[in-house]
Design an enzyme around this catalytic site. Structure first.
Site, mmCIF file in Angstrom:
data_model
loop_
_atom_site.group_PDB
_atom_site.id
_atom_site.type_symbol
_atom_site.label_atom_id
_atom_site.label_comp_id
_atom_site.label_asym_id
_atom_site.label_seq_id
_atom_site.Cartn_x
_atom_site.Cartn_y
_atom_site.Cartn_z
ATOM 1 N N CYS A 1 -7.218 -50.779 6.712
ATOM 2 C CA CYS A 1 -7.517 -51.923 7.582
ATOM 3 C C CYS A 1 -6.285 -52.731 7.955
ATOM 4 O O CYS A 1 -6.352 -53.571 8.849
ATOM 5 C CB CYS A 1 -8.573 -52.796 6.938
ATOM 6 S SG CYS A 1 -10.122 -51.909 6.736
ATOM 7 N N HIS B 1 -8.581 -59.562 10.274
ATOM 8 C CA HIS B 1 -9.342 -58.315 10.191
ATOM 9 C C HIS B 1 -10.822 -58.649 9.970
ATOM 10 O O HIS B 1 -11.153 -59.558 9.213
ATOM 11 C CB HIS B 1 -8.801 -57.466 9.042
ATOM 12 C CG HIS B 1 -9.637 -56.256 8.771
ATOM 13 N ND1 HIS B 1 -9.925 -55.327 9.744
ATOM 14 C CD2 HIS B 1 -10.262 -55.835 7.635
ATOM 15 C CE1 HIS B 1 -10.683 -54.381 9.213
ATOM 16 N NE2 HIS B 1 -10.908 -54.663 7.944
ATOM 17 N N ASN C 1 -16.946 -53.433 11.098
ATOM 18 C CA ASN C 1 -15.555 -53.209 10.709
ATOM 19 C C ASN C 1 -15.069 -51.913 11.369
ATOM 20 O O ASN C 1 -15.451 -50.823 10.959
ATOM 21 C CB ASN C 1 -15.477 -53.124 9.180
ATOM 22 C CG ASN C 1 -14.068 -52.928 8.671
ATOM 23 O OD1 ASN C 1 -13.138 -52.689 9.450
ATOM 24 N ND2 ASN C 1 -13.900 -53.009 7.363
HETATM 25 O O1 UT7 Z 1 -12.064 -53.504 5.431
HETATM 26 C C1 UT7 Z 1 -11.710 -52.970 4.204
HETATM 27 C C2 UT7 Z 1 -11.937 -53.922 3.145
HETATM 28 N N1 UT7 Z 1 -13.343 -54.002 2.834
HETATM 29 C C3 UT7 Z 1 -13.868 -55.175 2.596
HETATM 30 O O2 UT7 Z 1 -13.195 -56.175 2.743
HETATM 31 C C4 UT7 Z 1 -15.281 -55.224 2.073
HETATM 32 C C5 UT7 Z 1 -15.347 -56.179 0.917
HETATM 33 N N2 UT7 Z 1 -16.660 -56.259 0.279
HETATM 34 C C6 UT7 Z 1 -17.722 -56.811 0.893
HETATM 35 O O3 UT7 Z 1 -17.653 -57.205 2.044
HETATM 36 C C7 UT7 Z 1 -18.979 -57.014 0.085
HETATM 37 O O4 UT7 Z 1 -18.689 -56.767 -1.274
HETATM 38 C C8 UT7 Z 1 -20.167 -56.101 0.530
HETATM 39 C C9 UT7 Z 1 -20.689 -56.581 1.871
HETATM 40 C C10 UT7 Z 1 -19.722 -54.668 0.601
HETATM 41 C C11 UT7 Z 1 -21.302 -56.235 -0.470
HETATM 42 O O5 UT7 Z 1 -21.717 -57.591 -0.569
HETATM 43 P P1 UT7 Z 1 -21.871 -58.291 -1.995
HETATM 44 O O6 UT7 Z 1 -22.345 -59.664 -1.740
HETATM 45 O O7 UT7 Z 1 -20.570 -58.118 -2.740
HETATM 46 O O8 UT7 Z 1 -23.039 -57.451 -2.641
HETATM 47 P P2 UT7 Z 1 -23.011 -56.606 -4.003
HETATM 48 O O9 UT7 Z 1 -22.201 -55.375 -3.843
HETATM 49 O O10 UT7 Z 1 -22.702 -57.526 -5.131
HETATM 50 O O11 UT7 Z 1 -24.534 -56.189 -4.098
HETATM 51 C C12 UT7 Z 1 -25.566 -57.184 -4.316
HETATM 52 C C13 UT7 Z 1 -26.902 -56.498 -4.312
HETATM 53 C C14 UT7 Z 1 -26.945 -55.255 -5.188
HETATM 54 O O12 UT7 Z 1 -28.242 -55.194 -5.767
HETATM 55 P P3 UT7 Z 1 -28.495 -55.664 -7.277
HETATM 56 O O13 UT7 Z 1 -27.595 -54.805 -8.124
HETATM 57 O O14 UT7 Z 1 -28.121 -57.111 -7.312
HETATM 58 O O15 UT7 Z 1 -29.950 -55.407 -7.468
HETATM 59 C C15 UT7 Z 1 -26.781 -54.115 -4.222
HETATM 60 O O16 UT7 Z 1 -27.385 -52.932 -4.684
HETATM 61 O O17 UT7 Z 1 -27.180 -56.036 -2.986
HETATM 62 C C16 UT7 Z 1 -27.529 -54.652 -3.025
HETATM 63 N N3 UT7 Z 1 -27.101 -54.060 -1.770
HETATM 64 C C17 UT7 Z 1 -27.881 -54.050 -0.671
HETATM 65 N N4 UT7 Z 1 -29.102 -54.546 -0.436
HETATM 66 C C18 UT7 Z 1 -29.613 -54.402 0.810
HETATM 67 C C19 UT7 Z 1 -25.938 -53.438 -1.482
HETATM 68 N N5 UT7 Z 1 -25.941 -53.036 -0.187
HETATM 69 C C20 UT7 Z 1 -27.139 -53.415 0.314
HETATM 70 C C21 UT7 Z 1 -27.728 -53.277 1.588
HETATM 71 N N6 UT7 Z 1 -28.954 -53.793 1.788
HETATM 72 N N7 UT7 Z 1 -27.081 -52.687 2.635
#
Ligand code: UT7
Length: 329
Positions: free
Chosen positions: A113, A254, A284
């Protein structure tokens, strides 16, 4: 020695749109979850026969037309991407041939990125050295080719697109490049990557069966790193050039997650009206987010000649980069 300026901008996204509602039918997710956690509503997806070089070519043509020059005037073409058409030859070669850029050399720049930020820095350095007059920096990615549409944690995030900026020698006194602050930190290489297909893990039946040719991400680790480094990189760059967030005309970050962008901008003291966000429309697009956001900043009347621009990105690697320019057209 001449400074470098950005003299043209072209962008292209494939027409097909994949909405959050579409994704609800593919994986266990909701429009509400995606929008609130990431800021994304929809993203553009290339048709199967379209490759990264096709997107890059379209963006490049628009930039050259805007500047009113032929491709034969280019000295170099940098294609910033993590989704080259093939591992080799460079996508830059494919784009060079199609454009008819007969005098240009070039290469692919792979820094996830942060690729486009690194591309701008590289082009500015070539021009400032006096060895190059016109360098085309293209950020192009067909992320849909390396996304696992059964993995809800990643498939909601990415889209396809391309953008190109022409970097060329500035006349005395014209606005242009000021400074950069780029770094890499390979301790985070395991947090975001595509495990198979390289020399570490060549393609095999096993790698395909295990879905290892797709993006894998530890989202929370990347999130925390990105929030911290997007801020620190831009803060240090502004400070050492005696600027504060208040001097910035537009902050072009970004587009990975709206929460990362807002946290960084808030800590930098940049007014929300100056923070360019278009993640809702494109997701993204990896190497293409910065030119796409720049185009939208201009369209919204927020970026005019002389305006101070901060480009900032954090990506897999980790890669971190920020660039400071005064806009030149
Ligand atoms: O460009 C390259 C660099 N990349 C980034 O900068 C991305 C950085 N990371 C992020 O933007 C975020 O971490 C994400 C958007 C990928 C995820 O958001 P989060 O708030 O960190 O969620 P999480 O990974 O902590 O997941 C929270 C919950 C989990 O469920 P449990 O374990 O709490 O029951 C996940 O399984 O959300 C669940 N989850 C989803 N639920 C519905 C993960 N993806 C989804 C989804 N829909 N698509």
């Amino acid at each position: 020695m001449a400074n470098a300026k950005i003299s043209a901008l072209g962008c292209y996204v494939p027409p097909r749109v994949l909405t959050n509602r579409d994704l609800e039918k593919m994986v266990a997710t909701t429009d509400e979850w995606i929008l609130s956690r990431t800021g994304i509503r929809e993203r553009h997806i290339a048709d199967p026969e379209v490759a990264t070089s096709d997107l890059a070519y379209e963006a490049a043509k628009i930039a050259l037309d805007q500047r009113g020059i032929g491709a034969s005037e280019l000295d170099a073409i940098l294609v910033c991407t993590v989704t080259p058409d093939m591992m080799f030859p460079s996508t830059a070669c494919i784009v060079q041939h199609r454009l008819g850029a007969t005098r240009a050399w070039g290469f692919d720049l792979i820094a996830a990125c942060s690729s486009f930020v690194y591309g701008l820095t590289t082009a500015a350095s070539f021009v400032k050295s006096g060895t190059h007059k016109k360098v085309l920096v293209i950020g192009a990615d067909c992320m849909s080719r390396i996304i696992d549409y059964t993995d809800r944690a990643t498939c909601i995030l990415f889209g396809d697109g391309a953008g190109a900026m022409l970097v060329e020698a500035a006349e005395d006194g014209e606005p242009g490049f000021i400074d950069f602050n780029n770094e890499i930190d390979g301790s985070g290489a395991g947090d975001l990557n595509m495990p198979a297909g390289g020399s570490r893990m060549p393609a095999s039946h096993e790698t395909v069966d295990q879905r290892l040719h797709y993006v894998k991400q530890h989202g929370q680790q990347v999130f925390k790193y990105a929030v911290r480094k997007m801020y620190e990189s831009s803060r240090d760059l502004l400070a050492r050039n005696n600027f504060t967030g208040e001097d910035v005309a537009v902050f072009i970050p970004h587009q990975a997650n709206i929460r990362i962008i807002n946290a960084a901008a808030d800590r930098l003291g940049i007014d929300p009206s100056k923070v360019i966000i278009n993640i809702q429309d494109y997701g993204n697009t990896t190497s293409a987010t910065l030119p796409l956001a720049t185009r939208d900043a201009i369209a919204a009347g927020k970026l005019e000649k002389g305006g101070l621009v901060v480009f900032a990105a954090v990506g897999a690697g980790y890669t971190v980069g920020s660039n400071l320019w005064r806009w030149a057209f």
